[in-house]
Write an enzyme that holds these catalytic residues in place. Structure first.
Site, PDB file in Angstrom:
ATOM      1  CD  GLU A   2      -3.068  -1.005   0.379  1.00 40.60           C
ATOM      2  OE1 GLU A   2      -3.173   0.032  -0.292  1.00 40.60           O
ATOM      3  OE2 GLU A   2      -3.888  -1.934   0.313  1.00 40.60           O
ATOM      4  CB  CYS A  37      -1.520   7.448   1.634  1.00 43.05           C
ATOM      5  SG  CYS A  37      -3.033   6.658   2.169  1.00 43.05           S
TER       6      CYS A  37
HETATM    7  P1  NAD Z   1       8.157   4.822   4.887  1.00 42.96           P
HETATM    8  O1  NAD Z   1       8.134   4.035   3.634  1.00 42.96           O
HETATM    9  O2  NAD Z   1       9.307   5.724   5.131  1.00 42.96           O
HETATM   10  O3  NAD Z   1       8.066   3.865   6.164  1.00 42.96           O
HETATM   11  C1  NAD Z   1       7.061   2.883   6.310  1.00 42.96           C
HETATM   12  C2  NAD Z   1       7.554   1.787   7.240  1.00 42.96           C
HETATM   13  O4  NAD Z   1       8.692   1.184   6.646  1.00 42.96           O
HETATM   14  C3  NAD Z   1       7.966   2.240   8.635  1.00 42.96           C
HETATM   15  O5  NAD Z   1       7.491   1.319   9.582  1.00 42.96           O
HETATM   16  C4  NAD Z   1       9.480   2.211   8.599  1.00 42.96           C
HETATM   17  O6  NAD Z   1      10.034   1.835   9.826  1.00 42.96           O
HETATM   18  C5  NAD Z   1       9.771   1.138   7.570  1.00 42.96           C
HETATM   19  N1  NAD Z   1      11.007   1.399   6.826  1.00 42.96           N
HETATM   20  C6  NAD Z   1      11.536   2.602   6.486  1.00 42.96           C
HETATM   21  N2  NAD Z   1      12.685   2.433   5.797  1.00 42.96           N
HETATM   22  C7  NAD Z   1      12.873   1.098   5.707  1.00 42.96           C
HETATM   23  C8  NAD Z   1      13.887   0.280   5.123  1.00 42.96           C
HETATM   24  N3  NAD Z   1      14.937   0.824   4.508  1.00 42.96           N
HETATM   25  N4  NAD Z   1      13.778  -1.054   5.206  1.00 42.96           N
HETATM   26  C9  NAD Z   1      12.724  -1.618   5.832  1.00 42.96           C
HETATM   27  N5  NAD Z   1      11.741  -0.901   6.420  1.00 42.96           N
HETATM   28  C10 NAD Z   1      11.814   0.442   6.359  1.00 42.96           C
HETATM   29  O7  NAD Z   1       6.763   5.613   4.902  1.00 42.96           O
HETATM   30  P2  NAD Z   1       6.242   6.644   5.962  1.00 42.96           P
HETATM   31  O8  NAD Z   1       7.066   7.884   5.903  1.00 42.96           O
HETATM   32  O9  NAD Z   1       6.040   5.997   7.281  1.00 42.96           O
HETATM   33  O10 NAD Z   1       4.780   6.952   5.375  1.00 42.96           O
HETATM   34  C11 NAD Z   1       4.594   7.829   4.315  1.00 42.96           C
HETATM   35  C12 NAD Z   1       4.424   7.118   2.997  1.00 42.96           C
HETATM   36  O11 NAD Z   1       3.490   6.071   3.119  1.00 42.96           O
HETATM   37  C13 NAD Z   1       3.878   8.033   1.915  1.00 42.96           C
HETATM   38  O12 NAD Z   1       4.460   7.733   0.688  1.00 42.96           O
HETATM   39  C14 NAD Z   1       2.392   7.670   1.887  1.00 42.96           C
HETATM   40  O13 NAD Z   1       1.733   7.984   0.690  1.00 42.96           O
HETATM   41  C15 NAD Z   1       2.464   6.205   2.141  1.00 42.96           C
HETATM   42  N6  NAD Z   1       1.209   5.708   2.705  1.00 42.96           N
HETATM   43  C16 NAD Z   1       0.434   4.885   1.959  1.00 42.96           C
HETATM   44  C17 NAD Z   1      -0.773   4.444   2.468  1.00 42.96           C
HETATM   45  C18 NAD Z   1      -1.675   3.544   1.688  1.00 42.96           C
HETATM   46  O14 NAD Z   1      -2.600   3.006   2.281  1.00 42.96           O
HETATM   47  N7  NAD Z   1      -1.447   3.326   0.415  1.00 42.96           N
HETATM   48  C19 NAD Z   1      -1.176   4.855   3.729  1.00 42.96           C
HETATM   49  C20 NAD Z   1      -0.346   5.682   4.457  1.00 42.96           C
HETATM   50  C21 NAD Z   1       0.854   6.107   3.945  1.00 42.96           C
END
Ligand code: NAD
Length: 470
Positions: free
Chosen positions: A216, A250
């Site tokens: 997602e 998002c």
């Molecule tokens: P992110 O991708 O930075 O982090 C998401 C999760 O991944 C966190 O738990 C983090 O600890 C983990 N993570 C981060 N870097 C990682 C790595 N290198 N390896 C493994 N895990 C890692 O996203 P965010 O900043 O928490 O959220 C914002 C993003 O999420 C935006 O792009 C937003 O559009 C998207 N989002 C999508 C939805 C949806 O339902 N489609 C909902 C909410 C947010």
């Protein structure tokens, strides 16, 4: 081959694996009982703690926490409770005449041991929402919430500990390193919510074990407003969609493509309506939350600084306060195409608007970018609405509103390609955490039994007949 025994999460993973058939063979009533326990935790025992945690993390108003964190999970539980019995039933399908003597059905079997990695922007909603589907489908689950909202993660850890043994559901708080270690384990399914950049890291790690994934993700979700729209209503809804959670959503409208004849009216309506929502002074408003941390605050104020020094016009807002990561709801016109505002997913309270003359322009513009997670249309013209929908691609959308598609559990929620792979919510969430096992049961001797070797002329004729008629 890496030695998984030294992985800090291998021990819990192994116990969940050993426990997966017990959990997977749970009855409909046993699964409902678990969902009820989660419901009570969210609705009663931990409600105030969740509100306080969200306020501590980024000053999210209590009411907004109820509406956007707790309520969607409660409705997901309610929907699952109402439908789980039928979802769990084997699904009969037709059997072709050529296979006479057999019946066919689909078994929705649990995937097994699943990993849920969630983001910070709606931490409760986007952690427990998928958990509801995983439990409904009979899986064991390891959860890694975001490190950026530590208070929310702590409450969720307490809830999970309170309700489950860790050989069924376990939650690990901590930095990115925790995710990295978890991703080395051979999960049966990974449900990841976050950015497309990290989504690619997750998919790469999953490929090592051929683990299935639901991703997602995010991106820039456009809004098109044409000259037939009720502009006043459109601006009100747009402000709600963009500035709820201070734009850290998002599926928030990322930017607007506006019919050029509406420009002046749009600007004045925006200035008027933003005051209705957040008063003259959004910083003092109890209804407006903050940016999650200094890194994102600096990223977003960087966009505003950039807008001050290029061809953009800041029509409204633009102020900020670093002491508590406040950024005023901000409207920007004429941002150049190569600016960060038009290139990055904004994920904050800044709304760029670009004007167009003919409807082909916004369609071409959207199609020149990655497929968005959501696309919103404000119009009274069915012809225009149909034209936009059939000539663009997106994960979801609304006509004459925004965000609300997330709340209907009859709709699949998710993106397409860069904005996501797979769907969640309701039956689609249950499906994401289930393997559709294809089963045939032979009852009597079947036509195919006549077709085994030795291959004779008679059998050749039979096959010719079968291919011709069935
Ligand atoms: P992110 O991708 O930075 O982090 C998401 C999760 O991944 C966190 O738990 C983090 O600890 C983990 N993570 C981060 N870097 C990682 C790595 N290198 N390896 C493994 N895990 C890692 O996203 P965010 O900043 O928490 O959220 C914002 C993003 O999420 C935006 O792009 C937003 O559009 C998207 N989002 C999508 C939805 C949806 O339902 N489609 C909902 C909410 C947010």
């Amino acid at each position: 081959m890496e030695d998984l025994n030294s992985n800090p999460y291998h021990e819990v993973f192994t116990r969940q694996k050993a426990n997966q058939f017990k959990i997977g063979n749970s009855t409909y009533k046993e699964r409902i009982k678990k969902l009820d326990a989660l419901k009570t935790a969210l609705e009663v025992n931990y409600k105030q703690k969740i509100r306080e945690a969200m306020y501590a993390d980024f000053k999210k108003p209590f009411l907004e926490t109820d509406l956007t964190e707790i309520y969607p999970v409660l409705t997901e539980i309610k929907f699952a409770k109402n439908n789980l019995k039928s979802w769990m039933k084997d699904q009969k399908v037709d059997t072709p005449l050529a296979l006479l003597g057999a019946s066919s059905y689909i078994v929705y079997e649990p995937k097994g041991v699943c990993l849920i990695i969630s983001p910070w922007n709606f931490p409760i909603n986007l952690t427990f929402g998928p958990l509801v589907s995983a439990i409904a489908a009979g899986n064991t689950v390891i959860i890694k919430p975001s490190e950026m909202t530590p208070n929310a993660s702590k409450v969720m850890a307490d809830i999970v500990k309170d309700l489950f043994q860790d050989d069924e559901v376990a939650l690990f708080e901590g930095e990115v390193e925790v995710s990295e270690n978890l991703l080395k384990l051979p999960f049966n399914h990974i449900f990841f919510t976050g950015s497309p950049q990290v989504g690619k890291i997750v998919m790469k790690a999953a490929s090592k074990h051929l683990t299935s994934v639901t991703l997602e993700l995010g991106g820039k979700s456009p809004t098109i407003i044409d000259d037939s729209a009720n502009l006043e209503k459109a601006v009100e809804k747009l402000i709600f969609g963009k500035f709820t959670n201070a734009g850290q959503t998002c599926i928030a409208p990322d930017y607007v493509l506006l019919q050029d004849t509406l420009e002046e009216k749009f600007k004045s309506l925006f200035k008027e309506k933003i005051k209705t929502f957040y008063t003259d002074n959004a910083e003092a408003s109890e209804s407006y939350c903050r940016i999650v941390n200094a890194k994102h605050f600096e990223r977003l104020t960087g966009y505003i600084e950039e807008a001050k020094h290029n061809t953009s016009t800041i029509v409204s807002g633009g102020a900020s306060n670093s002491s508590d990561h406040f950024i005023e709801p901000t409207l920007v016109f004429d941002a150049p195409e190569d600016s960060k505002l038009m290139q990055d997913e904004i994920f904050g309270p800044i709304l760029p608007v670009k004007t167009f003359t003919s409807l082909q322009e916004p369609v071409d513009y959207i199609n020149s970018k990655e497929k968005p997670l959501a696309l919103y249309i404000y119009s009274k013209s069915s012809k225009n609405i149909d034209f936009i929908i059939s000539n663009t691609r997106a994960g979801s959308g609304c006509v004459n509103h925004n965000l609300l598609q997330f709340l209907n559990h009859n709709l699949p929620f998710g993106g397409s390609n860069n904005s996501g792979i797979g769907k969640s919510h309701g039956f689609f969430g249950f499906e994401a955490f289930s393997n559709k096992r294809a089963m045939m049961k032979q009852h009597t001797m079947g036509a195919t039994d006549l077709l085994t070797p030795p291959y004779t002329n008679f059998k050749q004729k039979l096959i010719d007949l079968t291919l011709k008629w069935f």
